[in-house]
Every structure is written in C-alpha cells, then in structure tokens.
Design an enzyme around this catalytic site. Sequence first.
Site, PDB file in Angstrom:
ATOM      1  N   GLY A  29       0.797  -1.212   0.000  1.00 30.51           N
ATOM      2  CA  GLY A  29       0.000   0.000   0.000  1.00 30.51           C
ATOM      3  C   GLY A  29       0.833   1.266   0.000  1.00 30.51           C
ATOM      4  O   GLY A  29       0.296   2.372  -0.048  1.00 30.51           O
ATOM      5  N   LEU A  83      14.164 -10.703  -0.002  1.00 28.45           N
ATOM      6  CA  LEU A  83      14.342 -12.123  -0.303  1.00 28.45           C
ATOM      7  C   LEU A  83      13.316 -12.651  -1.287  1.00 28.45           C
ATOM      8  O   LEU A  83      13.540 -13.694  -1.914  1.00 28.45           O
ATOM      9  CB  LEU A  83      14.263 -12.953   0.987  1.00 28.45           C
ATOM     10  CG  LEU A  83      15.270 -12.607   2.081  1.00 28.45           C
ATOM     11  CD1 LEU A  83      15.050 -13.506   3.299  1.00 28.45           C
ATOM     12  CD2 LEU A  83      16.705 -12.742   1.582  1.00 28.45           C
ATOM     13  N   VAL A  94       8.852 -12.070  -2.858  1.00 23.92           N
ATOM     14  CA  VAL A  94       7.550 -11.407  -2.807  1.00 23.92           C
ATOM     15  C   VAL A  94       6.542 -12.370  -2.197  1.00 23.92           C
ATOM     16  O   VAL A  94       6.357 -13.488  -2.690  1.00 23.92           O
ATOM     17  CB  VAL A  94       7.097 -10.988  -4.217  1.00 23.92           C
ATOM     18  CG1 VAL A  94       5.691 -10.402  -4.184  1.00 23.92           C
ATOM     19  CG2 VAL A  94       8.076  -9.983  -4.810  1.00 23.92           C
ATOM     20  N   TYR A 113       6.364   4.843  22.449  1.00 23.81           N
ATOM     21  CA  TYR A 113       6.195   5.463  21.133  1.00 23.81           C
ATOM     22  C   TYR A 113       6.297   6.965  21.345  1.00 23.81           C
ATOM     23  O   TYR A 113       5.441   7.566  22.000  1.00 23.81           O
ATOM     24  CB  TYR A 113       4.822   5.062  20.602  1.00 23.81           C
ATOM     25  CG  TYR A 113       4.501   5.397  19.170  1.00 23.81           C
ATOM     26  CD1 TYR A 113       4.389   4.397  18.210  1.00 23.81           C
ATOM     27  CD2 TYR A 113       4.248   6.697  18.766  1.00 23.81           C
ATOM     28  CE1 TYR A 113       4.046   4.676  16.897  1.00 23.81           C
ATOM     29  CE2 TYR A 113       3.908   6.999  17.459  1.00 23.81           C
ATOM     30  CZ  TYR A 113       3.800   5.984  16.516  1.00 23.81           C
ATOM     31  OH  TYR A 113       3.465   6.271  15.230  1.00 23.81           O
TER      32      TYR A 113
END
Length: 532
Positions: free
Chosen positions: A129, A264, A266, A451
């Site tokens: 995306g 590495l 898909v 965070y």
Amino acid sequence: MGSARLKHYGWGREGEGMSGAEQAFVLGRYRQKFGRDSFDTIAVPKLDDLKLREPRIVPPRALAEICSIDVYNRAAHAYGKSYPDYVRGMIGDYDAAPDIVAYPRNEAEIAAVMDWAGGAGAALTPFGGGSSVCGGVECRVDGSRYKAAVALDMRHLGRVVEVDKTSRAALIEGGAYGPALEAQLKPHGMTLRHFPQSFEYSTLGGWIATRSGGHFASLYTHIDDFVESIRVVTPRGVVETRRLPGSGAGPSPDRMFIGSEGILGVISQAWMRLQARPTFRAGASVRFADFFAAARAVRAVAQAGLYPSNCRILDPQEAFNTGAADGSVAIMVLGFESGDHPVEAWMARALECCADHGGTPEKADAAAAHLEGAAGLWRNAFIRMPYAREFLTPAALINDTFETAITWDRFESFHDSVKAATERAILEATGIKGEVTCRFTHVYPDGPAPYFSFHALGRHGALLEQWQAIKDAASDALIDAGGTITHHHAVGRDHRKWYDRQRPELFAAALRAAKRELDPQAMLNPGVLIDP
C-alpha cells in the site's frame, strides 16, 4: 479500496482529508506550542506539474499489459509516507520515481516480471500500500549498479482464497488490503483482527514483510503471531512452508521471510490464523497523576496475565495534543474483548491494578467506553492523524514519531534520556524549543513499547537536514540506552544505520548468504536491511 485512487502525495484516497474543524484543532495546538498566529506555508506541486525522467527501460510485449509508465503511477510509487518522503514530494523531487510500475495478477506474472527486471539490470521493489514510514519502498538507483527501477504493485492479488473454519485459518493473497480482507472474512463470522494504523491503506504482504504491529496491545502484538504458513516468489523459485499450528523442526522458514522487507522475495499468499469476531467487550479510560505511575499500572496489568486487547497510556502532553485530556493527567486506554465469554472479570482485576497505582477510571458505559470519553477521543485522533502531514509539512512543521521497546527495569531512565536527547536535538537543529511526548502502543510482561512523538518548527530549504539531525540524535539515544531501533515500523532505509549496530554481525553475514541464494542478482529492494 473504494472507487477513488490513492493520492500520489498525502494519506488516503484522492478527495479525502481532515475536515476544516480537524485542521483548525491540529493547527491550533501548533500555534499554541510555538506562539505563532500563522506559519510560512508553501504550495505542493500538483500532479500535472510534475516532470519525471523518461523511462530508462521498456517492458517486453508479453508484460506490456500489466505495466504502466504514466505520471500518476510512477509518482504514486516513488515514496512511502515518512517525513522525508513528504518533504521531497512537497518540493517536487521525484528522482526516486520508478521507471515502470508492474501490476501482476498471479504468481506467474510476478516471476515473469522478476525475470525481465533481472535481465534488464533493474532494481525491483515490492509494493503493497506504500504506507511505509521508514523509507521502505523508495528506490534511488542513480550512480548505482542498477540501470533502472521497477515497482511491483500487488493490488491485483487481493483474494481470500480459502477459509478453514475447523482450524480457524484462511489462505489470503499478499496484495489484500485490510478492509477488503476483513470484508471477505465477515460472511464466515471470522476476523484476522490485525488493525495497524495504516489498516485501510496497507496489505497483508506488507504487514508480513515488515512485521507489522496491530490492534492487540498484548499477547498477539505482531503479525508474526497470525502466520500459519507462507508462500514466497523469489528470483530462484517459489518457497512454500508447511501449514502447521507449531513446529520444532529447526529454525523456522516462516520467520526468515517475516520481516524480510522485500529483499528475499515477494509474499504471494499466506495461511493466516483467524479468530471469532468479538461479541463481548469492556473498556475504560483511567486517569493518573503522572506518566510513570500509569506505566507502573501497565506493568502490573501485563504481569497479571490478563492480556487486554488495549492497554495504552498517553503522557499528559500527548493526551492534550489528541484532545483526550487537558494536559494535567496521564491517560490509560484499557480494553478487553472476546468472541466467547464475558470479560468484566478481567476488566475488574485490571482496574484494581490501576487503583493500586493511583488510577481513577472515568465514568462511562464499559461496553462502549472504547468509543466514548478520553478513549474515544484518542482513538479518533489516532486514526485521523496521518492526514495532518499533508498540510503540516508545507507549513514547515516537523512532526514525526519513533517507537522502540525496553525492559521494565530500564524504562524510566530510558524514557528520560531519550526524551532529553531529542529535545536537545530539536533546539540545536531549529533554534526553537520543541516538544517530545510519549505513549505506549504495546506491552509485554517484561517491558513496554514506548512510542515517542516530536514536534518542531523548521525552516523551508532546511527541513530534511533539520529532521535528520533530530532523527539521528533520537536513534543514537535509543541504541545507546539498550532499546531497539524499531518495534513495529520496520527498518527500511531510515533506520538502517542503527539496525547495523543492533544486529549481531554474524547474523548479518547469514542474512547476506540467504540473499545471495534467493536473489543472486541482488535486484530486490536494494538498500534495505543489508547491502548486497
């Protein structure tokens, strides 16, 4: 995905964005922070204004039908959604735009694109995306070993192929976007229940490749926990792991590809563990006098083995910025859910843990508390905040986040040292005092995932350098204090320097060996995780 296409610049689809009231709220907070009535705002180039270089390669006739060279497709695949990505897009720098965007419809076409790109000497970047916030999809090939760049967009591989209700699992294609995936599972009464902030605009393959963090604040914190088996197309052939609930047969082949960030192969399909859709919920918002008291309550809840679905805390300033509180208290957003049994007993015990550390719950209907009060305000701000960057960046406002994880015994000193280092860096880079806030996204019995958000008033013409100085200082502080450079945002290119310091060197050598075997031409997503 809806009928509108994704923006080439900004979050979401064309025509979407924050409302006038939302923009006024966000900008109002920044006016208050920096004592400004207005900001130096520049215009972002429109799509029609962009000038991209001529493609350096041409797809073969057999692949022409699934390839595009138009300006929109190339611009929309140039960057992800990191702060540097927004700045470069804002000033019209699309040097990283791929020469070709390929849209394979099946594994055979993925393999064909790989074969062609390898023969043409092109770099090939898998693209879900495009929601990466760490430079995960940008491919700059000027002056490198590569003659061109190709983006491999997986959107046409978006089906739920099979559902096994007995084992509670589903075979899902890697290009499935979050909403479409859940819509296909809903008639079966099942859910993957993995909701990262980018849920609407990210794909299953992207979640697996980046070890995405999702909805659950405890227990099932990463996509790793839901992967039952995986199928990956590599330049050397297809790797398919055996579908099992668990195995002790050597190092896990699934784990080698989970978090591999496209270097590495898909990810074309995966069997994913599902859950019954929740029918029982309990939620609460709890106020604390200070952030560390809230953190100690979180530790008590995490170590009690209650496994809440939501157990996030916001420091007072973070709570104020999102509208969840007035800035005088820290807030805990607490929730439990189940598709099998009532959860009030778990909530009651968690609130006892909070009370032991001075926590006071807001009065609200427990079944709907996740949509009401401070919890509801924070939830809405969390979902809507990514839209703010497209008007904050042109105003020279530097707003970004970084996440990490640390054990409980080191958390308080870790928090203070990282926050202080970031605040110093903002002042040194911009000459103006900024702001650094903290919340927890995920929690474990042995430690939290803090965070951090930082806010600075930058200067047009210097935004990338100012951001980089702040990012460097924060990242150095994380690594020096023993944390991880990323808990769930992945490594990408933005975190690469610190990932090199964090990982053991012999492991890096083993990863390079796997790369050589699976991708001998080193075409896949160069610059991420390791150098070929």
